[in-house]
Scaffold this motif. Sequence first.
Motif, PDB file in Angstrom:
ATOM      1  N   GLN A 148     -12.464  15.295   2.157  1.00  0.00           N
ATOM      2  CA  GLN A 148     -11.891  14.180   1.558  1.00  0.00           C
ATOM      3  C   GLN A 148     -11.092  13.110   2.540  1.00  0.00           C
ATOM      4  O   GLN A 148     -11.130  12.105   2.497  1.00  0.00           O
ATOM      5  CB  GLN A 148     -10.665  14.818   0.437  1.00  0.00           C
ATOM      6  N   HIS A 149     -10.543  14.034   3.527  1.00  0.00           N
ATOM      7  CA  HIS A 149      -9.713  13.177   4.416  1.00  0.00           C
ATOM      8  C   HIS A 149     -10.655  12.619   5.674  1.00  0.00           C
ATOM      9  O   HIS A 149     -10.193  11.621   6.057  1.00  0.00           O
ATOM     10  CB  HIS A 149      -8.583  14.156   5.185  1.00  0.00           C
ATOM     11  N   CYS A 150     -11.722  13.129   5.809  1.00  0.00           N
ATOM     12  CA  CYS A 150     -12.763  12.501   6.656  1.00  0.00           C
ATOM     13  C   CYS A 150     -13.278  11.199   6.068  1.00  0.00           C
ATOM     14  O   CYS A 150     -13.206  10.018   6.554  1.00  0.00           O
ATOM     15  CB  CYS A 150     -13.730  13.353   6.933  1.00  0.00           C
ATOM     16  N   GLY A 151     -13.419  11.291   4.839  1.00  0.00           N
ATOM     17  CA  GLY A 151     -13.669   9.968   3.851  1.00  0.00           C
ATOM     18  C   GLY A 151     -12.631   8.796   4.097  1.00  0.00           C
ATOM     19  O   GLY A 151     -12.821   7.547   4.379  1.00  0.00           O
ATOM     20  N   HIS A 152     -11.194   9.218   3.831  1.00  0.00           N
ATOM     21  CA  HIS A 152     -10.182   8.381   4.002  1.00  0.00           C
ATOM     22  C   HIS A 152     -10.194   7.859   5.590  1.00  0.00           C
ATOM     23  O   HIS A 152     -10.135   6.626   5.454  1.00  0.00           O
ATOM     24  CB  HIS A 152      -8.807   9.226   3.829  1.00  0.00           C
ATOM     25  N   ALA A 153     -10.309   8.628   6.447  1.00  0.00           N
ATOM     26  CA  ALA A 153     -10.218   8.329   7.852  1.00  0.00           C
ATOM     27  C   ALA A 153     -11.434   7.206   8.100  1.00  0.00           C
ATOM     28  O   ALA A 153     -11.257   6.215   8.908  1.00  0.00           O
ATOM     29  CB  ALA A 153     -10.520   9.488   8.565  1.00  0.00           C
ATOM     30  N   ASP A 154     -12.621   7.380   7.630  1.00  0.00           N
ATOM     31  CA  ASP A 154     -13.888   6.280   7.604  1.00  0.00           C
ATOM     32  C   ASP A 154     -13.375   5.004   7.199  1.00  0.00           C
ATOM     33  O   ASP A 154     -13.721   4.181   7.920  1.00  0.00           O
ATOM     34  CB  ASP A 154     -14.982   6.962   7.035  1.00  0.00           C
ATOM     35  N   ILE A 155     -12.841   5.172   6.075  1.00  0.00           N
ATOM     36  CA  ILE A 155     -12.535   3.753   5.457  1.00  0.00           C
ATOM     37  C   ILE A 155     -11.324   3.020   6.211  1.00  0.00           C
ATOM     38  O   ILE A 155     -11.386   1.803   6.501  1.00  0.00           O
ATOM     39  CB  ILE A 155     -11.999   3.942   3.781  1.00  0.00           C
ATOM     40  N   LEU A 156     -10.320   3.855   6.538  1.00  0.00           N
ATOM     41  CA  LEU A 156      -9.155   3.344   7.436  1.00  0.00           C
ATOM     42  C   LEU A 156      -9.703   2.738   8.524  1.00  0.00           C
ATOM     43  O   LEU A 156      -9.234   1.760   9.148  1.00  0.00           O
ATOM     44  CB  LEU A 156      -8.111   4.296   7.804  1.00  0.00           C
ATOM     45  N   ARG A 157     -10.453   3.523   9.380  1.00  0.00           N
ATOM     46  CA  ARG A 157     -10.987   3.182  10.760  1.00  0.00           C
ATOM     47  C   ARG A 157     -11.951   1.784  10.563  1.00  0.00           C
ATOM     48  O   ARG A 157     -11.739   1.019  11.420  1.00  0.00           O
ATOM     49  CB  ARG A 157     -11.978   4.268  11.129  1.00  0.00           C
ATOM     50  N   GLU A 158     -12.697   1.752   9.449  1.00  0.00           N
ATOM     51  CA  GLU A 158     -13.377   0.585   9.080  1.00  0.00           C
ATOM     52  C   GLU A 158     -12.636  -0.653   9.239  1.00  0.00           C
ATOM     53  O   GLU A 158     -12.879  -1.729   9.557  1.00  0.00           O
ATOM     54  CB  GLU A 158     -13.990   0.836   8.118  1.00  0.00           C
ATOM     55  N   GLN A 159     -11.720  -0.505   8.183  1.00  0.00           N
ATOM     56  CA  GLN A 159     -10.562  -1.557   8.335  1.00  0.00           C
ATOM     57  C   GLN A 159     -10.012  -2.021   9.307  1.00  0.00           C
ATOM     58  O   GLN A 159      -9.896  -3.220   9.748  1.00  0.00           O
ATOM     59  CB  GLN A 159      -9.439  -1.144   7.309  1.00  0.00           C
ATOM     60  N   LEU A 160      -9.693  -1.151  10.210  1.00  0.00           N
ATOM     61  CA  LEU A 160      -9.013  -1.293  11.600  1.00  0.00           C
ATOM     62  C   LEU A 160     -10.136  -1.918  12.670  1.00  0.00           C
ATOM     63  O   LEU A 160      -9.525  -3.146  13.172  1.00  0.00           O
ATOM     64  CB  LEU A 160      -8.458   0.034  12.320  1.00  0.00           C
ATOM     65  N   ILE A 161     -11.151  -1.452  12.523  1.00  0.00           N
ATOM     66  CA  ILE A 161     -12.166  -1.907  13.607  1.00  0.00           C
ATOM     67  C   ILE A 161     -12.655  -3.590  13.060  1.00  0.00           C
ATOM     68  O   ILE A 161     -12.962  -4.287  13.706  1.00  0.00           O
ATOM     69  CB  ILE A 161     -13.406  -1.004  13.712  1.00  0.00           C
ATOM     70  N   ASN A 162     -12.629  -3.711  11.623  1.00  0.00           N
ATOM     71  CA  ASN A 162     -13.059  -4.936  11.381  1.00  0.00           C
ATOM     72  C   ASN A 162     -12.027  -5.935  11.180  1.00  0.00           C
ATOM     73  O   ASN A 162     -12.222  -7.010  10.498  1.00  0.00           O
ATOM     74  CB  ASN A 162     -13.816  -4.822  10.065  1.00  0.00           C
ATOM     75  N   GLU A 163     -10.702  -5.759  11.668  1.00  0.00           N
ATOM     76  CA  GLU A 163      -9.856  -6.755  11.518  1.00  0.00           C
ATOM     77  C   GLU A 163     -10.166  -7.937  12.350  1.00  0.00           C
ATOM     78  O   GLU A 163     -10.626  -7.758  13.230  1.00  0.00           O
ATOM     79  CB  GLU A 163      -8.208  -6.101  11.911  1.00  0.00           C
TER      80      GLU A 163
END
Length: 163
Positions: A148-163
């Motif tokens: 579950q936390h890997c999924g959360h991390a994937d989404i947060l990281r995608e948001q950061l990288i695509n800012e």
Amino acid sequence: MSPEASADDVVDQPVRAQFEAFLDEHRGALNRCLDGLTEEQARRSLVPSRTTLLGLVKHATFVEKVWFNEAVTCRSRAEIGIPTTPDESFILNDDDTIATVREAHRAACEASRRATSSLGLDDTVRGNRRGPLPLRWVYLHVLRELAQHCGHADILREQLINE
């Protein structure tokens, strides 16, 4: 995280080796969510909760200590030196950095492996608030939480990288 085999390498291995390979893959994936980030990015809050990428890895350290220290040794969270509640485990201190949180996570994972190395999957751990549990259940629970936390991390990281 560990030099152990990947999940693909343990298809025909005993179930214990399979559990450990899957756990290590998810431990490593969560730790790698911090790769290439600045300290500010790792701490940036993108959701209303306390969840940040650095906080996720810090929380994963708490998870390791709850399930493979508290549950196995029957020591209290105060004795272990961890927060009382899961929510508190996401709180970042000023001295938490990518390097210190990663090192704490690595050390907790190594300690978890040592704590369970002499136990069988059907052995009972008695230090969890739910009461006695078989190690097999603990492995599955931790794997679920890490996934579950890997999924959360994937989404947060995608948001950061695509800012």
